[in-house]
Design a protein around this motif. Structure first.
Motif, PDB file in Angstrom:
ATOM      1  N   ARG A  50       0.866  -1.376   0.080  1.00  0.00           N
ATOM      2  CA  ARG A  50       0.039   0.059  -0.039  1.00  0.00           C
ATOM      3  C   ARG A  50       0.829   1.404   0.224  1.00  0.00           C
ATOM      4  NH1 ARG A  50      -3.263  -2.893   4.123  1.00  0.00           N
ATOM      5  NH2 ARG A  50      -5.069  -3.628   2.964  1.00  0.00           N
ATOM      6  N   SER A  51       1.914   1.229   0.860  1.00  0.00           N
ATOM      7  CA  SER A  51       2.825   2.353   0.690  1.00  0.00           C
ATOM      8  C   SER A  51       3.395   2.427  -0.600  1.00  0.00           C
ATOM      9  CB  SER A  51       3.979   2.297   1.972  1.00  0.00           C
ATOM     10  OG  SER A  51       4.753   1.130   1.592  1.00  0.00           O
ATOM     11  N   ALA A  52       3.490   1.647  -1.578  1.00  0.00           N
ATOM     12  CA  ALA A  52       4.089   1.798  -2.574  1.00  0.00           C
ATOM     13  C   ALA A  52       2.803   2.167  -3.833  1.00  0.00           C
ATOM     14  CB  ALA A  52       4.875   0.537  -3.279  1.00  0.00           C
ATOM     15  N   ALA A  53       1.812   2.213  -3.336  1.00  0.00           N
ATOM     16  CA  ALA A  53       0.528   2.695  -4.070  1.00  0.00           C
ATOM     17  C   ALA A  53       0.031   1.659  -4.747  1.00  0.00           C
ATOM     18  CB  ALA A  53       0.922   4.010  -4.905  1.00  0.00           C
ATOM     19  N   THR A  54       0.210   0.204  -4.648  1.00  0.00           N
ATOM     20  CA  THR A  54      -0.468  -0.864  -5.091  1.00  0.00           C
ATOM     21  C   THR A  54      -1.516  -1.236  -4.408  1.00  0.00           C
ATOM     22  OG1 THR A  54       1.905  -1.346  -5.740  1.00  0.00           O
ATOM     23  CG2 THR A  54       0.477  -3.118  -5.887  1.00  0.00           C
ATOM     24  N   SER A  55      -2.525  -1.581  -5.398  1.00  0.00           N
ATOM     25  CA  SER A  55      -3.656  -2.465  -4.862  1.00  0.00           C
ATOM     26  C   SER A  55      -3.277  -3.749  -4.062  1.00  0.00           C
ATOM     27  CB  SER A  55      -4.758  -2.588  -5.982  1.00  0.00           C
ATOM     28  OG  SER A  55      -5.704  -3.121  -5.320  1.00  0.00           O
ATOM     29  N   VAL A  56      -3.818  -3.970  -3.114  1.00  0.00           N
ATOM     30  CA  VAL A  56      -3.682  -4.983  -2.393  1.00  0.00           C
ATOM     31  C   VAL A  56      -4.949  -5.465  -1.626  1.00  0.00           C
ATOM     32  CG1 VAL A  56      -2.467  -4.220  -0.271  1.00  0.00           C
ATOM     33  CG2 VAL A  56      -2.111  -6.388  -0.811  1.00  0.00           C
ATOM     34  N   GLY A  57      -5.400  -6.926  -1.478  1.00  0.00           N
ATOM     35  CA  GLY A  57      -6.522  -7.384  -0.724  1.00  0.00           C
ATOM     36  C   GLY A  57      -5.978  -8.280   0.185  1.00  0.00           C
ATOM     37  N   LEU A  58      -6.237  -8.045   1.595  1.00  0.00           N
ATOM     38  CA  LEU A  58      -6.095  -8.910   2.594  1.00  0.00           C
ATOM     39  C   LEU A  58      -7.177  -9.883   3.066  1.00  0.00           C
ATOM     40  CD1 LEU A  58      -3.865  -9.948   4.512  1.00  0.00           C
ATOM     41  CD2 LEU A  58      -4.392  -7.944   5.910  1.00  0.00           C
ATOM     42  N   ILE A  59      -7.072 -11.035   2.977  1.00  0.00           N
ATOM     43  CA  ILE A  59      -8.418 -12.014   3.343  1.00  0.00           C
ATOM     44  C   ILE A  59      -7.814 -12.943   4.303  1.00  0.00           C
ATOM     45  CG2 ILE A  59     -10.123 -13.524   2.302  1.00  0.00           C
ATOM     46  CD1 ILE A  59      -8.405 -11.625  -0.231  1.00  0.00           C
ATOM     47  N   THR A  60      -8.489 -12.985   5.687  1.00  0.00           N
ATOM     48  CA  THR A  60      -7.837 -13.455   6.703  1.00  0.00           C
ATOM     49  C   THR A  60      -9.265 -14.055   7.420  1.00  0.00           C
ATOM     50  OG1 THR A  60      -7.842 -11.911   8.362  1.00  0.00           O
ATOM     51  CG2 THR A  60      -5.859 -12.165   6.810  1.00  0.00           C
ATOM     52  N   ARG A  61      -9.064 -15.202   8.277  1.00  0.00           N
ATOM     53  CA  ARG A  61     -10.148 -15.774   9.192  1.00  0.00           C
ATOM     54  C   ARG A  61      -9.091 -16.210  10.373  1.00  0.00           C
ATOM     55  NH1 ARG A  61     -15.272 -17.190   8.436  1.00  0.00           N
ATOM     56  NH2 ARG A  61     -14.853 -18.812  10.208  1.00  0.00           N
ATOM     57  N   HIS A  62      -9.403 -16.031  11.338  1.00  0.00           N
ATOM     58  CA  HIS A  62      -8.863 -16.159  12.969  1.00  0.00           C
ATOM     59  C   HIS A  62      -8.620 -17.718  12.868  1.00  0.00           C
ATOM     60  CE1 HIS A  62     -12.886 -16.643  14.264  1.00  0.00           C
ATOM     61  NE2 HIS A  62     -12.311 -17.329  15.129  1.00  0.00           N
ATOM     62  N   ASP A  63      -9.493 -18.686  12.345  1.00  0.00           N
ATOM     63  CA  ASP A  63      -9.813 -20.119  12.475  1.00  0.00           C
ATOM     64  C   ASP A  63      -9.163 -20.830  11.377  1.00  0.00           C
ATOM     65  OD1 ASP A  63     -11.761 -19.237  10.754  1.00  0.00           O
ATOM     66  OD2 ASP A  63     -13.409 -20.364  12.107  1.00  0.00           O
ATOM     67  N   VAL A  64      -8.368 -20.214  10.641  1.00  0.00           N
ATOM     68  CA  VAL A  64      -7.641 -20.856   9.316  1.00  0.00           C
ATOM     69  C   VAL A  64      -6.388 -21.271   9.843  1.00  0.00           C
ATOM     70  CG1 VAL A  64      -7.026 -20.861   6.910  1.00  0.00           C
ATOM     71  CG2 VAL A  64      -9.170 -20.110   7.718  1.00  0.00           C
ATOM     72  N   GLY A  65      -5.842 -22.464   9.424  1.00  0.00           N
ATOM     73  CA  GLY A  65      -4.349 -22.709   9.792  1.00  0.00           C
ATOM     74  C   GLY A  65      -3.283 -22.531   8.503  1.00  0.00           C
ATOM     75  N   HIS A  66      -2.520 -23.340   8.764  1.00  0.00           N
ATOM     76  CA  HIS A  66      -1.149 -23.206   7.607  1.00  0.00           C
ATOM     77  C   HIS A  66      -1.704 -23.579   6.266  1.00  0.00           C
ATOM     78  CE1 HIS A  66       3.172 -22.522   6.854  1.00  0.00           C
ATOM     79  NE2 HIS A  66       2.903 -23.766   6.093  1.00  0.00           N
ATOM     80  N   ARG A  67      -2.465 -24.375   6.036  1.00  0.00           N
ATOM     81  CA  ARG A  67      -2.849 -25.019   4.556  1.00  0.00           C
ATOM     82  C   ARG A  67      -4.313 -24.648   4.049  1.00  0.00           C
ATOM     83  NH1 ARG A  67      -0.886 -30.847   5.018  1.00  0.00           N
ATOM     84  NH2 ARG A  67      -2.849 -30.864   6.245  1.00  0.00           N
ATOM     85  N   PRO A  68      -4.511 -23.368   3.745  1.00  0.00           N
ATOM     86  CA  PRO A  68      -6.228 -23.300   3.189  1.00  0.00           C
ATOM     87  C   PRO A  68      -5.786 -23.740   2.015  1.00  0.00           C
ATOM     88  CG  PRO A  68      -4.637 -21.166   3.215  1.00  0.00           C
ATOM     89  CD  PRO A  68      -4.108 -22.029   4.008  1.00  0.00           C
ATOM     90  N   CYS A  69      -7.183 -24.281   1.558  1.00  0.00           N
ATOM     91  CA  CYS A  69      -7.287 -24.805   0.107  1.00  0.00           C
ATOM     92  C   CYS A  69      -8.050 -24.030  -0.750  1.00  0.00           C
ATOM     93  CB  CYS A  69      -8.015 -26.100   0.107  1.00  0.00           C
ATOM     94  SG  CYS A  69      -7.188 -27.485   1.052  1.00  0.00           S
ATOM     95  N   PHE A  70      -7.792 -23.954  -1.978  1.00  0.00           N
ATOM     96  CA  PHE A  70      -8.563 -23.178  -3.019  1.00  0.00           C
ATOM     97  C   PHE A  70      -9.490 -24.119  -4.145  1.00  0.00           C
ATOM     98  CE2 PHE A  70      -5.305 -20.377  -1.622  1.00  0.00           C
ATOM     99  CZ  PHE A  70      -6.317 -19.163  -1.297  1.00  0.00           C
ATOM    100  N   SER A  71     -10.115 -23.491  -4.691  1.00  0.00           N
ATOM    101  CA  SER A  71     -10.961 -23.992  -5.753  1.00  0.00           C
ATOM    102  C   SER A  71     -10.347 -25.278  -6.206  1.00  0.00           C
ATOM    103  CB  SER A  71     -11.762 -23.137  -6.769  1.00  0.00           C
ATOM    104  OG  SER A  71     -12.824 -23.727  -7.383  1.00  0.00           O
ATOM    105  N   GLY A  72     -10.873 -26.480  -6.601  1.00  0.00           N
ATOM    106  CA  GLY A  72     -10.163 -27.662  -7.108  1.00  0.00           C
ATOM    107  C   GLY A  72      -9.228 -28.472  -6.246  1.00  0.00           C
TER     108      GLY A  72
END
Length: 93
Positions: free
Chosen positions: A33-55
């Motif tokens: 953000r300080s470099a004026a770049t768009s960033v999205g931060l998606i978190t959950r407090h109850d997710v561990g080290h290996r979140p899975c994605f579609s497929g």
């Protein structure tokens, strides 16, 4: 990294016993953000080290490492994060 202009989705779990995923993702997001770049931060407090994605299927339990989280929490994070990942990929080229 400071010269990159790509959108960046960061996905992190707060129940990661292997390393502090959310604080590291927050630091990286602030740097982008300080470099004026768009960033999205998606978190959950109850997710561990290996979140899975579609497929992907959840990894099997490790006899050696604790990964934290639950399959249910991973699925909720994936539902929230996957559209952001797809948007970033669509807009990258």
């Amino acid at each position: 990294m400071d010269k990159a202009r790509a959108d960046l989705p960061l996905v992190a779990g707060g129940d990661d016993p292997m390393w502090p995923s959310v604080p590291f993702a927050e630091q990286l997001a602030q740097r982008w953000r300080s470099a004026a770049t768009s960033v999205g931060l998606i978190t959950r407090h109850d997710v561990g080290h290996r979140p899975c994605f579609s497929g992907e299927s959840p990894g099997s339990a490790s006899p050696r490492f604790q990964h934290g989280g639950t399959p249910e929490a991973d699925a909720l994070l994936e539902t929230a994060a996957w559209p952001c990942v797809l948007d970033a990929l669509r807009n990258s080229g």
